[in-house]
Motif scaffolding. Structure first.
Motif, PDB file in Angstrom:
ATOM      1  N   PHE A   9       1.139  -1.320   0.156  1.00 22.16           N
ATOM      2  CA  PHE A   9       0.096   0.074   0.147  1.00 22.16           C
ATOM      3  C   PHE A   9       0.884   1.136   0.129  1.00 22.16           C
ATOM      4  O   PHE A   9       1.824   1.498   0.968  1.00 22.16           O
ATOM      5  CB  PHE A   9      -1.132  -0.023   1.611  1.00 22.16           C
ATOM      6  CG  PHE A   9      -1.747   1.008   1.764  1.00 22.16           C
ATOM      7  CD1 PHE A   9      -3.441   1.076   0.458  1.00 22.16           C
ATOM      8  CD2 PHE A   9      -1.725   2.423   1.827  1.00 22.16           C
ATOM      9  CE1 PHE A   9      -3.810   1.915  -0.189  1.00 22.16           C
ATOM     10  CE2 PHE A   9      -2.997   3.031   1.485  1.00 22.16           C
ATOM     11  CZ  PHE A   9      -4.023   3.350   0.728  1.00 22.16           C
ATOM     12  N   HIS A  12      -1.784   5.397  -1.188  1.00 19.98           N
ATOM     13  CA  HIS A  12      -3.277   5.587  -0.986  1.00 19.98           C
ATOM     14  C   HIS A  12      -3.629   4.227  -2.225  1.00 19.98           C
ATOM     15  O   HIS A  12      -4.598   4.717  -2.467  1.00 19.98           O
ATOM     16  CB  HIS A  12      -4.238   6.640  -0.962  1.00 19.98           C
ATOM     17  CG  HIS A  12      -3.970   8.407  -0.122  1.00 19.98           C
ATOM     18  ND1 HIS A  12      -3.335   7.215   1.021  1.00 19.98           N
ATOM     19  CD2 HIS A  12      -2.989   8.659  -0.390  1.00 19.98           C
ATOM     20  CE1 HIS A  12      -3.003   9.557   1.593  1.00 19.98           C
ATOM     21  NE2 HIS A  12      -2.218   9.847   0.931  1.00 19.98           N
ATOM     22  N   SER A  13      -2.511   3.521  -2.428  1.00 21.57           N
ATOM     23  CA  SER A  13      -3.536   2.525  -3.027  1.00 21.57           C
ATOM     24  C   SER A  13      -2.500   1.497  -3.349  1.00 21.57           C
ATOM     25  O   SER A  13      -1.488   1.350  -2.590  1.00 21.57           O
ATOM     26  CB  SER A  13      -3.168   2.918  -4.909  1.00 21.57           C
ATOM     27  OG  SER A  13      -3.660   4.497  -5.362  1.00 21.57           O
ATOM     28  N   ASP A  14      -3.514   0.069  -2.858  1.00 20.13           N
ATOM     29  CA  ASP A  14      -2.662  -1.289  -3.632  1.00 20.13           C
ATOM     30  C   ASP A  14      -1.861  -1.118  -4.723  1.00 20.13           C
ATOM     31  O   ASP A  14      -2.422  -1.303  -5.982  1.00 20.13           O
ATOM     32  CB  ASP A  14      -3.092  -2.303  -3.593  1.00 20.13           C
ATOM     33  CG  ASP A  14      -4.777  -2.408  -1.974  1.00 20.13           C
ATOM     34  OD1 ASP A  14      -3.691  -1.781  -0.841  1.00 20.13           O
ATOM     35  OD2 ASP A  14      -5.597  -2.768  -2.062  1.00 20.13           O
ATOM     36  N   LYS A 148       1.685   9.084  -8.143  1.00 21.58           N
ATOM     37  CA  LYS A 148       1.998   7.374  -8.285  1.00 21.58           C
ATOM     38  C   LYS A 148       2.700   7.336  -9.611  1.00 21.58           C
ATOM     39  O   LYS A 148       3.531   6.605  -9.696  1.00 21.58           O
ATOM     40  CB  LYS A 148       0.482   7.113  -7.789  1.00 21.58           C
ATOM     41  CG  LYS A 148       0.420   5.470  -8.016  1.00 21.58           C
ATOM     42  CD  LYS A 148      -0.974   5.004  -8.009  1.00 21.58           C
ATOM     43  CE  LYS A 148      -1.648   5.682  -8.205  1.00 21.58           C
ATOM     44  NZ  LYS A 148      -2.970   5.286  -8.076  1.00 21.58           N
ATOM     45  N   GLY A 172      -3.294   0.493  -8.832  1.00 23.90           N
ATOM     46  CA  GLY A 172      -4.708   0.768  -8.202  1.00 23.90           C
ATOM     47  C   GLY A 172      -5.141   0.759  -8.941  1.00 23.90           C
ATOM     48  O   GLY A 172      -6.784   1.310  -8.815  1.00 23.90           O
ATOM     49  N   SER A 174      -5.662   2.594 -11.802  1.00 23.08           N
ATOM     50  CA  SER A 174      -5.959   4.196 -12.278  1.00 23.08           C
ATOM     51  C   SER A 174      -3.991   4.139 -13.286  1.00 23.08           C
ATOM     52  O   SER A 174      -4.512   4.666 -13.995  1.00 23.08           O
ATOM     53  CB  SER A 174      -5.737   5.405 -11.514  1.00 23.08           C
ATOM     54  OG  SER A 174      -3.756   5.542 -10.922  1.00 23.08           O
ATOM     55  N   ASN A 236     -15.132   6.044  -7.387  1.00 25.79           N
ATOM     56  CA  ASN A 236     -14.684   6.054  -5.950  1.00 25.79           C
ATOM     57  C   ASN A 236     -14.098   6.374  -5.749  1.00 25.79           C
ATOM     58  O   ASN A 236     -14.623   6.888  -3.732  1.00 25.79           O
ATOM     59  CB  ASN A 236     -12.977   5.601  -6.500  1.00 25.79           C
ATOM     60  CG  ASN A 236     -12.868   3.832  -7.063  1.00 25.79           C
ATOM     61  OD1 ASN A 236     -13.683   3.543  -7.401  1.00 25.79           O
ATOM     62  ND2 ASN A 236     -11.437   3.768  -7.000  1.00 25.79           N
ATOM     63  N   THR A 237     -14.654   8.308  -5.844  1.00 26.91           N
ATOM     64  CA  THR A 237     -14.009   9.065  -5.302  1.00 26.91           C
ATOM     65  C   THR A 237     -15.296  10.578  -5.090  1.00 26.91           C
ATOM     66  O   THR A 237     -14.974  10.854  -6.189  1.00 26.91           O
ATOM     67  CB  THR A 237     -12.505   9.756  -4.561  1.00 26.91           C
ATOM     68  OG1 THR A 237     -11.682   8.594  -4.558  1.00 26.91           O
ATOM     69  CG2 THR A 237     -12.358  10.846  -3.610  1.00 26.91           C
TER      70      THR A 237
END
Length: 321
Positions: A9, A12-14, A148, A172, A174, A236-237
């Motif tokens: 992680f 803020h992503s896997d 990222k 993640g 994206s 998602n957000t």
């Protein structure tokens, strides 16, 4: 061929790395270490990173390293091509809309108008000779739309240097980078099941999809090799204000969240891809085609836009289907 996978992680992503099993597990530590280094030095959310120092000293020059200079120069260049609909000084609008509040309320038009005055990437001054950066007073850079992908791209370049010729990295969802040929499924952003979670102090609606094998949930499948696939959407957000959904991708020009559904971009550079997909999210279909035509003169690029009505607009995607 058999593969091994690790997921950690970050940003803020896997982040998922899949490589052939012949490689030692210690390689994962080296690869994730590159991501951690970028996070520490260049993430606006990391205390004492170069970007954090720039934000805390807005209106004044701040000494930075060469990578910070190069990152911001490339971003400014792409922002110009995208016509100002991508701006890393967007934070005042994000805060105004309440993405860091538990109970957001719809902002007044005058508040939006005031916040927009602070948002202008052209006020970022890059002094390459002195290795200094300055932003306008009370401006604030947010790195969420690119850091990222920048880190992932840097890590993938290291993988190639190590001789890894068959791998895939999923940042993640994206941003996905494939070394050798891999199939990627583009999923329908409308087919969702949502749960509310609190992520980094931000109320976030996490989308749970059906299994990717469910054809009703898939838009299409593409095959990429030595390319990156970047997506931007607001599934998602987002915020719920007065029973209306407001996404986190906000237009610097209008001050309002875009109503488009999704953008997908295929490029050599994941860093460029994430920036471009975010900027295209605020475009009309006409603007999407115009910018993609301009970009195609400078790089290998393909993509699609799903507009607010759910219509898909393709640009040079045929060879990947």
């Amino acid at each position: 061929m058999m593969y091994k996978v690790q997921v950690r992680f970050l940003f803020h992503s896997d982040i998922k790395i899949k490589i052939p099993e012949i490689y030692n597990d210690s390689i994962f530590d080296d690869l994730f270490g590159i991501l951690e280094d970028v996070n520490r030095k260049y993430n606006s959310y990391s205390e004492n990173s170069y970007i954090d120092k720039i934000n805390k000293n807005s209106g004044h020059f701040v000494k930075v390293d060469l990578q910070t200079i190069e990152i911001l120069r490339k971003i400014i260049y792409l922002s110009k091509i995208i016509g100002g609909e991508y701006d890393i000084i967007i934070m005042p609008l994000i805060r105004l809309w309440g993405f860091y509040k538990q109970n957001p309320v719809l902002p007044y038009f005058e508040e939006i108008k005031k916040a927009k005055k602070l948002i202008d990437y052209k006020k970022i001054i890059v002094d390459r000779k002195r290795s200094c950066i300055k932003i306008g007073k009370n401006q604030e850079i947010i790195t969420g739309s690119f850091i990222k992908a920048y880190a992932i791209e840097k890590m993938v370049n290291r993988m190639r240097e190590m001789g890894i010729k068959d791998a895939v990295v999923n940042a993640g969802g994206s941003s996905i980078i494939a070394i050798d040929e891999w199939g990627i499924i583009a999923e329908n952003p409308e087919d969702e099941k949502e749960v509310l979670r609190n992520v980094n102090g931000m109320p976030t609606r996490i989308t749970k999809y059906k299994h990717s094998g469910d054809k009703d949930n898939d838009l299409f499948e593409i095959k990429i090799k030595n390319m990156s696939y970047s997506t931007s959407n607001q599934k998602n957000t987002y915020l719920m204000i007065n029973n209306e959904k407001y996404g986190h991708i906000i237009s610097p020009k209008t001050g309002f969240p875009s109503q488009n559904k999704q953008v997908g971009v295929i490029t050599k550079s994941a860093f460029f891809g994430d920036i471009i997909s975010t900027g295209l999210y605020n475009q009309t279909p006409e603007g999407f085609y115009k910018i993609m035509e301009r970009l195609s003169c400078e790089m290998e690029i393909s993509g699609f836009l799903i507009d607010k009505f759910g219509k898909i607009h393709y640009f040079n995607m045929e060879k990947y289907f």
